[in-house]
Design a protein around this motif. Structure first.
Motif, PDB file in Angstrom:
ATOM      1  N   TYR A 148       0.872  -1.175   0.000  1.00  9.74           N
ATOM      2  CA  TYR A 148       0.000   0.000   0.000  1.00  9.74           C
ATOM      3  C   TYR A 148       0.906   1.220   0.000  1.00  9.74           C
ATOM      4  O   TYR A 148       1.824   1.322   0.822  1.00  9.74           O
ATOM      5  N   ASN A 149       0.683   2.128  -0.965  1.00  6.11           N
ATOM      6  CA  ASN A 149       1.613   3.258  -1.103  1.00  6.11           C
ATOM      7  C   ASN A 149       1.073   4.547  -0.486  1.00  6.11           C
ATOM      8  O   ASN A 149       1.565   5.633  -0.769  1.00  6.11           O
ATOM      9  N   GLY A 150       0.039   4.397   0.340  1.00 10.18           N
ATOM     10  CA  GLY A 150      -0.545   5.578   0.981  1.00 10.18           C
ATOM     11  C   GLY A 150      -1.756   6.089   0.228  1.00 10.18           C
ATOM     12  O   GLY A 150      -2.594   6.790   0.796  1.00 10.18           O
ATOM     13  N   VAL A 151      -1.841   5.756  -1.052  1.00 10.06           N
ATOM     14  CA  VAL A 151      -3.009   6.139  -1.854  1.00 10.06           C
ATOM     15  C   VAL A 151      -3.751   4.875  -2.287  1.00 10.06           C
ATOM     16  O   VAL A 151      -4.947   4.722  -2.068  1.00 10.06           O
ATOM     17  N   ASN A 152      -3.003   3.964  -2.907  1.00  6.54           N
ATOM     18  CA  ASN A 152      -3.573   2.679  -3.305  1.00  6.54           C
ATOM     19  C   ASN A 152      -2.435   1.649  -3.377  1.00  6.54           C
ATOM     20  O   ASN A 152      -1.351   1.904  -2.857  1.00  6.54           O
ATOM     21  N   TYR A 153      -2.697   0.508  -4.005  1.00  2.00           N
ATOM     22  CA  TYR A 153      -1.684  -0.561  -4.012  1.00  2.00           C
ATOM     23  C   TYR A 153      -0.856  -0.544  -5.285  1.00  2.00           C
ATOM     24  O   TYR A 153      -1.408  -0.434  -6.393  1.00  2.00           O
ATOM     25  N   ASP A 154       0.450  -0.683  -5.127  1.00  2.00           N
ATOM     26  CA  ASP A 154       1.319  -0.864  -6.289  1.00  2.00           C
ATOM     27  C   ASP A 154       0.955  -2.185  -6.955  1.00  2.00           C
ATOM     28  O   ASP A 154       0.660  -3.171  -6.287  1.00  2.00           O
ATOM     29  N   GLY A 155       0.962  -2.169  -8.282  1.00  2.00           N
ATOM     30  CA  GLY A 155       0.763  -3.423  -9.005  1.00  2.00           C
ATOM     31  C   GLY A 155      -0.638  -3.636  -9.547  1.00  2.00           C
ATOM     32  O   GLY A 155      -0.826  -4.435 -10.455  1.00  2.00           O
ATOM     33  N   PHE A 156      -1.626  -2.952  -8.990  1.00  2.00           N
ATOM     34  CA  PHE A 156      -2.974  -3.015  -9.568  1.00  2.00           C
ATOM     35  C   PHE A 156      -3.088  -2.024 -10.720  1.00  2.00           C
ATOM     36  O   PHE A 156      -2.431  -0.979 -10.713  1.00  2.00           O
ATOM     37  N   VAL A 157      -3.947  -2.323 -11.666  1.00  2.00           N
ATOM     38  CA  VAL A 157      -4.343  -1.344 -12.682  1.00  2.00           C
ATOM     39  C   VAL A 157      -5.699  -0.795 -12.245  1.00  2.00           C
ATOM     40  O   VAL A 157      -6.664  -1.545 -12.104  1.00  2.00           O
ATOM     41  N   TYR A 158      -5.732   0.510 -11.969  1.00  2.00           N
ATOM     42  CA  TYR A 158      -6.965   1.142 -11.507  1.00  2.00           C
ATOM     43  C   TYR A 158      -7.690   1.811 -12.669  1.00  2.00           C
ATOM     44  O   TYR A 158      -7.094   2.592 -13.417  1.00  2.00           O
ATOM     45  N   LEU A 159      -8.960   1.490 -12.819  1.00  2.00           N
ATOM     46  CA  LEU A 159      -9.790   2.088 -13.869  1.00  2.00           C
ATOM     47  C   LEU A 159     -10.693   3.101 -13.173  1.00  2.00           C
ATOM     48  O   LEU A 159     -11.607   2.727 -12.429  1.00  2.00           O
ATOM     49  N   GLU A 160     -10.420   4.377 -13.391  1.00  2.00           N
ATOM     50  CA  GLU A 160     -11.110   5.401 -12.606  1.00  2.00           C
ATOM     51  C   GLU A 160     -12.494   5.731 -13.148  1.00  2.00           C
ATOM     52  O   GLU A 160     -12.667   6.012 -14.328  1.00  2.00           O
ATOM     53  N   GLY A 161     -13.469   5.689 -12.232  1.00  2.00           N
ATOM     54  CA  GLY A 161     -14.808   6.158 -12.544  1.00  2.00           C
ATOM     55  C   GLY A 161     -14.941   7.583 -12.057  1.00  2.00           C
ATOM     56  O   GLY A 161     -14.787   7.849 -10.859  1.00  2.00           O
ATOM     57  N   ARG A 162     -15.154   8.504 -12.999  1.00  2.00           N
ATOM     58  CA  ARG A 162     -15.297   9.925 -12.644  1.00  2.00           C
ATOM     59  C   ARG A 162     -16.555  10.441 -13.304  1.00  2.00           C
ATOM     60  O   ARG A 162     -17.117   9.791 -14.188  1.00  2.00           O
ATOM     61  N   LYS A 163     -16.968  11.660 -12.899  1.00  2.00           N
ATOM     62  CA  LYS A 163     -18.228  12.109 -13.473  1.00  2.00           C
ATOM     63  C   LYS A 163     -18.103  12.331 -14.976  1.00  2.00           C
ATOM     64  O   LYS A 163     -19.069  12.164 -15.715  1.00  2.00           O
ATOM     65  N   GLU A 164     -16.877  12.588 -15.442  1.00  2.00           N
ATOM     66  CA  GLU A 164     -16.646  12.782 -16.882  1.00  2.00           C
ATOM     67  C   GLU A 164     -16.955  11.522 -17.702  1.00  2.00           C
ATOM     68  O   GLU A 164     -17.340  11.619 -18.862  1.00  2.00           O
ATOM     69  N   ASN A 165     -16.741  10.330 -17.114  1.00  2.00           N
ATOM     70  CA  ASN A 165     -17.079   9.110 -17.862  1.00  2.00           C
ATOM     71  C   ASN A 165     -18.339   8.443 -17.310  1.00  2.00           C
ATOM     72  O   ASN A 165     -18.579   7.252 -17.549  1.00  2.00           O
ATOM     73  N   GLY A 166     -19.129   9.207 -16.579  1.00  2.00           N
ATOM     74  CA  GLY A 166     -20.364   8.648 -16.016  1.00  2.00           C
ATOM     75  C   GLY A 166     -20.074   7.530 -15.024  1.00  2.00           C
ATOM     76  O   GLY A 166     -20.923   6.679 -14.786  1.00  2.00           O
ATOM     77  N   PHE A 167     -18.881   7.524 -14.444  1.00  2.00           N
ATOM     78  CA  PHE A 167     -18.446   6.511 -13.476  1.00  2.00           C
ATOM     79  C   PHE A 167     -18.364   5.123 -14.101  1.00  2.00           C
ATOM     80  O   PHE A 167     -18.380   4.116 -13.389  1.00  2.00           O
TER      81      PHE A 167
END
Ligand SMILES: *Cc1c(COP(=O)(O)O)cnc(C)c1O
Length: 408
Positions: A148-167
């Motif tokens: 855990y790097n303080g924000v998230n985990y090293d080694g995962f690929v995170y697919l971000e849901g934001r309001k710009e892509n309707g989550f």
């Protein structure tokens, strides 16, 4: 020496719900006699419906008589329930599967946590951010990440849901082996369209990846144009595992019953059919002794015509709660997502507040407990999740209290 599992040690401490409970208790200690209104945890509140309850009563009667008593059943689940599920997918979604593709479990959470065991430790895992914590934590404990790097985990690929892509994020722009998707989404309430899922299925077929599709809220989809099952997409039976549950549509959160579909047709990374199905069968028959036979009798009833009508009524109730929450918040000028084909309203924190700041404000001023979006991953920062699981009168009191005490 019984050294501890170092991968378990990587799990970031401070799990979300204990922290919510801690802050709520501290507030109650400071404000004795005041009541908190809970719109936090996604736990059902309405009674098991009559037809389904009667089927479980009847099963207890059979178990109470030595001439009809039964002990262990098949680890994969009661064949009548597996057949009822097959028929249900055919009838309601026009999806053709085999009864043996269905594995009955004690709930979707266990399956979501355990399914990673049949994949290589070296598998590259993509998860949506924000997401239901089990997908992340099971793969951390399974040794597929760094620290855990303080924000998230090293080694995962995170697919971000934001309001710009309707989550609803797009497939990764790099190679991954496993992709966790949840639609309708917990926590954002976003629903994948046919074209969203087609993009993921074509990615998975191209990259020889497997999609783990969590459809626990599929019965909450009431608008047209959204798939209820990933197998409505061509090619999905070659690359997708679907997980579902009776928790959120039949109120089985405490009864415990779910299922996973691992089709015989699904391909492993080396392009072989049958092996993932066989390994999951091996996993379940070795490490699991089957779901409760009382719960399974309830599941069979829930899939009948009467049971489906009752479940629909139950889901209608929570969807109406969600509508009340969403309208109340929007009336204050708070931007909301979800809450339409989903029991969750994903609300934007006003005035640039963080998730925990808005949590504290709602608790302090309106005595309402919600779930901070940041607890579901860094992209959840700036949002809170309102749950529609509650008695109508409690939902209305909470919304009224927010309207009276919070200036949007
Ligand atoms: C509630 C929920 C489930 C259901 O879990 P059970 O173990 O079947 O009660 C599964 N996935 C998600 C995303 C959920 O929110």
């Amino acid at each position: 020496m019984a050294d501890v599992n170092p991968d378990f040690m990587k799990l970031a401490s401070g799990y979300l719900f204990p922290e919510i409970a801690r802050r709520t208790r501290a507030w109650q200690d400071r404000n004795p006699g005041l009541e908190v209104l809970r719109l936090g945890i996604g736990n059902t509140t309405e009674a098991i419906t009559p037809y389904i309850a009667k089927a479980m009563h009847h099963k207890i009667d059979l178990l109470s008589d030595r001439s009809t008593y039964t002990g262990y059943g098949d680890e994969q689940g009661d064949s009548e329930l597996r057949e009822a599920l097959r028929a249900f997918y055919q009838r309601e979604y026009s999806v053709s599967l085999k009864a043996t593709d269905f594995f009955i479990s004690d709930g979707a959470k266990s399956d979501a946590a355990n399914i990673q065991e049949i994949f290589s430790r070296n598998a590259i895992v993509a998860v949506t951010d924000p997401s239901y914590p089990v997908y992340v934590d099971s793969n951390v404990a399974g040794g597929r990440t760094g620290e855990y790097n303080g924000v998230n985990y090293d080694g995962f690929v995170y697919l971000e849901g934001r309001k710009e892509n309707g989550f609803v994020p797009s497939p990764p722009d790099c190679h991954v082996d496993l992709i966790y998707l949840c639609s309708p989404n917990n926590p954002t309430g976003a629903v994948c369209s046919y074209s969203d899922l087609e993009a993921f299925v074509s990615y998975a077929l191209r990259e020889k990846a497997v999609i783990i599709f969590d459809a626990a809220y599929s019965d909450y989809i009431r608008q047209d144009g959204y798939p209820h099952s990933i197998y409505e997409i061509d090619g999905a039976s070659l690359c997708a595992i679907e997980i579902n549950s009776f928790s959120k549509n039949a109120g089985f959160t405490g009864v415990r019953l779910g299922w996973s579909i691992v089709p015989e047709t699904i391909l492993s990374g080396s392009g072989e059919a049958g092996v993932l199905h066989r390994l999951w069968n091996r996993r379940q028959t070795t490490f699991f002794n089957g779901a409760s036979n009382i719960a399974q009798a309830g599941g069979i009833a829930a899939l009948s015509e009467e049971g489906r009508a009752e479940c629909r009524g139950l889901v209608d109730y929570y969807l109406e709660n969600a509508r009340i929450i969403r309208e109340g918040l929007e009336g204050l000028g708070i931007t909301c997502f979800g809450g339409i084909n989903s029991p969750y309203v994903w609300a934007c924190c006003p005035c640039g507040m963080t998730s925990w700041q808005f949590f504290d404000l709602l608790l302090d001023k309106a005595h309402v407990v919600v779930t901070p979006g940041s607890g579901f991953g860094p992209a959840g920062e700036g949002y809170v999740r309102f749950s529609s699981y509650g008695h109508r009168e409690d939902i209305m009191r909470a919304v009224d209290s927010i309207k009276e005490n919070i200036n949007g």
